[in-house]
Design an enzyme around this catalytic site. Structure first.
Site, short mmCIF file in Angstrom:
data_model
loop_
_atom_site.label_atom_id
_atom_site.label_comp_id
_atom_site.label_asym_id
_atom_site.label_seq_id
_atom_site.Cartn_x
_atom_site.Cartn_y
_atom_site.Cartn_z
N HIS A 283 0.80 -1.27 -0.06
CA HIS A 283 0.06 -0.05 0.01
C HIS A 283 1.02 1.26 -0.17
O HIS A 283 0.56 2.09 -0.69
CB HIS A 283 -1.01 0.00 1.18
CG HIS A 283 -1.98 -0.98 1.15
ND1 HIS A 283 -2.93 -1.41 0.21
CD2 HIS A 283 -2.52 -1.76 2.27
CE1 HIS A 283 -3.69 -2.19 0.53
NE2 HIS A 283 -3.26 -2.40 1.73
N HIS B 256 -20.05 -6.55 6.89
CA HIS B 256 -20.15 -5.53 5.81
C HIS B 256 -21.45 -5.28 5.29
O HIS B 256 -21.58 -4.25 4.63
CB HIS B 256 -19.41 -6.08 4.47
CG HIS B 256 -17.88 -6.28 4.88
ND1 HIS B 256 -17.51 -7.25 5.97
CD2 HIS B 256 -16.81 -5.68 4.54
CE1 HIS B 256 -16.13 -7.14 5.84
NE2 HIS B 256 -15.86 -6.33 5.09
N TYR C 237 -13.34 -6.99 -2.72
CA TYR C 237 -12.45 -8.09 -2.28
C TYR C 237 -12.42 -9.43 -3.15
O TYR C 237 -11.51 -10.08 -3.36
CB TYR C 237 -13.10 -8.71 -1.00
CG TYR C 237 -12.93 -7.53 0.05
CD1 TYR C 237 -11.92 -7.11 0.52
CD2 TYR C 237 -14.24 -6.96 0.34
CE1 TYR C 237 -12.13 -5.75 1.53
CE2 TYR C 237 -14.30 -5.91 1.30
CZ TYR C 237 -13.25 -5.32 1.97
OH TYR C 237 -13.28 -4.45 2.88
ZN LIG Z 1 -4.42 -4.15 2.82
#
Ligand SMILES: [Zn+2]
Length: 600
Positions: free
Chosen positions: A373, A499, A509
């Site tokens: 990230h 979720h 996902y």
């Molecule tokens: Zn992650």
């Protein structure tokens, strides 16, 4: 997990100006310039407030972070509303149009203009989320909270206790949410219509540089590519559960009982690896945790190793501030959020990770993931604010996971953790692959159906009276699982998964699971790897690093196929790389399943 600022604003009151005063191209351009300036300024302060809230939890830091959260929501609302005013303006540049769309999509649940709607939606969404947070099931008749029951589902092997936990959790947590959820759907749909979308589901699907319908078809296409592997895994695991528990608990044919798979939602199965591991194949041949301890690794040395992976590809070393400002270990004297995350506080180079690192294999993998990230954030840091993002919302997680896949025995040899002589022989790989498949392959149908159900709910194809029936039908159709007990039509099992009450879109996902293997195979091909795909290491390969960086540096500035092509050479997402990765396992599973009636 990473720290998202713009795209997570949840609740929005749209006070759409319907008075159609003329908007021009110049107005739109000026609007975007102003919006990016405002968002960038807010984002830095908000990140600082969130950072200190997460690394030093007190009433005050909570209050400050909440204040910035509220300001961020207000800003997203105003900007989405403002962006929608330019819907019919012709002649906008690609960038202005794209950024306007991003602003409109910066909200998950839009509320309509009418008085009281935003407040009602806010109250319902907050109530749903807090109900989930406080939710409890039972074990042996005693209350057990969410995180404990999750753990217990992974370790308990008594089918009656599993059934009790599964049923109590779904009844206690899900069922009471049903009416609230249906009201939330009605209100948010009105808001989505005012923003120019058919319904909330279509709005969620609009963020993928294709029509909402094409995106739904794209998800199905990817699923069909990987389904044969899931079918073999399902068949094998079902047979093992049948052997262990007997026909009264798990039949040799038909669907699998949902509570036997080691996870409340049957979304990842590796917790029951011990139940299905064949003798002699279960041992992966080396223990990474033991190697880390043996070689004297501490948390900093583990992070340095992670950084070393990226610098070996030719990417720059992390800035000095990363080492000064990150939280690597759990402080002794205060409360912090240990859940791993990666941050870019100033959207330029103030990169950080926040973890409570322990010297073990899992955290070694997580470090590589989180740094993915950080390197993505850094690669696109020259772009305008609204492009500081992954190519689509599946990319960011896929990057971290793709690097984590690269922690192969060969890589561990290259960095001196494993002796070359101790690289396990290929027959040991089946255990490793099986365990991995029980997480990554088992996840796919669940990752697909979460939003399939919601798309149906938002479009009205699934009526409130059918919420439960359609959920159970999707679980059967895609996952091949059934609840351990008959479910009442008034139940609301979707609410028992975070979720849904948390209103977090889920397609990302599924896509991240597909993309990480596509990235990995692209890297292997570029590195000229000839061995089994899952053994590839491209550590030290600067050509791979160059191409990777081209994709990362595009952020979200171009349609995602452009970014995908920059690294992989392909403009299409492709599930066949995942099939190639698991090829040895697929072959082995087919042999094991010979004579078994697979399917359900
Ligand atoms: Zn992650």
């Amino acid at each position: 997990m990473r720290n998202l600022i713009l795209r997570t604003a949840l609740l929005v009151a749209l006070t759409l100006s319907t008075s159609a005063f003329a908007q021009t191209v110049a107005d739109a351009t000026a609007f975007i310039t102003q919006a990016e300036k405002e968002l960038a300024a807010h984002s830095v302060l908000s990140s600082r407030a969130n950072w200190i809230k997460s690394t030093y939890i007190t009433d005050d830091t909570d209050a400050l972070a909440a204040e910035f959260g509220a300001r961020g929501t207000e800003m997203s609302v105003r900007l989405a509303k403002g962006a929608a005013r330019f819907d019919s303006v012709k002649g906008l540049s690609f960038d202005v149009r794209r950024k306007l769309d991003f602003l409109k999509q910066g909200i998950v649940l839009p509320a309509p203009e009418k008085p009281g709607a935003a407040e009602e939606l806010n109250v319902i969404a907050t109530r749903l989320e807090s109900q989930y947070g406080k939710g409890k099931g039972t074990l042996d008749g005693k209350p057990i909270n969410g995180s404990d029951i999750e753990d217990a589902m992974g370790t308990t092997r008594d089918p009656d206790k599993l059934k009790e936990m599964w049923t109590s959790w779904h009844n206690n947590v899900g069922t009471p949410m049903r009416d609230d959820y249906s009201r939330l759907v009605t209100i948010a749909n009105e808001g989505a219509k005012e923003l120019g979308y058919v319904d909330v589901g279509a709005m969620w699907r609009s963020g993928y540089d294709m029509s909402a319908d094409d995106f739904a078809r794209e998800m199905d296409r990817l699923w069909m590519q990987v389904k044969p592997l899931y079918d073999q895994l399902h068949c094998y695991v079902r047979a093992k559960l049948h052997e262990k528990y007997g026909a009264n608990v798990q039949s040799a044919t038909g669907p699998i009982r949902a509570d036997l798979l080691g996870n409340m939602w049957a979304q990842q199965w590796s917790d029951i690896y011990d139940v299905v591991a064949p003798k002699g194949v279960g041992d992966v041949g080396y223990d990474l945790t033991a190697l880390l301890v043996e070689k004297g690794y501490d948390p900093i040395k583990m992070v340095k190793a992670g950084e070393g992976f990226y610098t070996s590809l030719g990417l720059p070393a992390l800035p000095a501030t990363f080492w000064e400002r990150s939280q690597f270990t759990k402080p002794r004297d205060r409360e912090v959020v240990c859940h791993a995350s990666a941050w870019d506080v100033d959207n330029k180079d103030d990169l950080r990770i926040k973890m409570c690192i322990k010297v073990n294999a899992n955290d070694f993998v997580v470090i590589h993931h989180e740094l993915g990230h950080n390197y993505y954030q850094r690669a696109y840091n020259q772009l305008p604010f609204l492009y500081l993002n992954g190519a689509h919302d599946g990319f960011h997680e896929a990057i971290g996971d793709f690097i984590a896949l690269s922690i192969t025995p060969e890589y561990l040899v290259q960095i001196g953790l494993l002796d070359a002589a101790k690289v396990p022989s290929a027959d040991k790989d089946l255990g490793l692959l099986l365990r991995q498949a029980m997480d990554k392959v088992a996840f796919l149908p669940f990752g697909l159906l979460m939003d399939k159900w919601r798309w149906g709910v938002f479009s009205g194809a699934t009526k409130p009276a059918d919420y439960q029936k359609d959920w159970t039908a999707l679980r059967l159709r895609y996952q091949g699982i059934v609840p351990p007990v008959e479910r009442a039509a008034t139940a609301f099992d979707p609410g028992a998964k975070y979720h849904i009450p948390g209103n977090t879109p889920y397609a990302r996902y599924f896509l991240a699971h597909i993309l990480q293997f596509q990235f990995y195979k692209a890297a292997a091909d570029q590195a000229g790897w000839k061995g089994p795909l899952h053994r590839c290491s491209f550590y030290g390969n600067k050509a791979v690093g160059d191409r990777l960086n081209k994709m990362l540096a595009m952020g979200s500035s171009k349609p995602w196929p452009d970014a995908l092509e920059a690294f992989t050479g392909s403009r299409k997402m492709d599930g066949s790389a995942m099939i190639a990765y698991f090829q040895p396992l697929m072959k082995w599973l087919e042999e094991q399943n010979k004579g078994r009636p697979c399917g359900w």
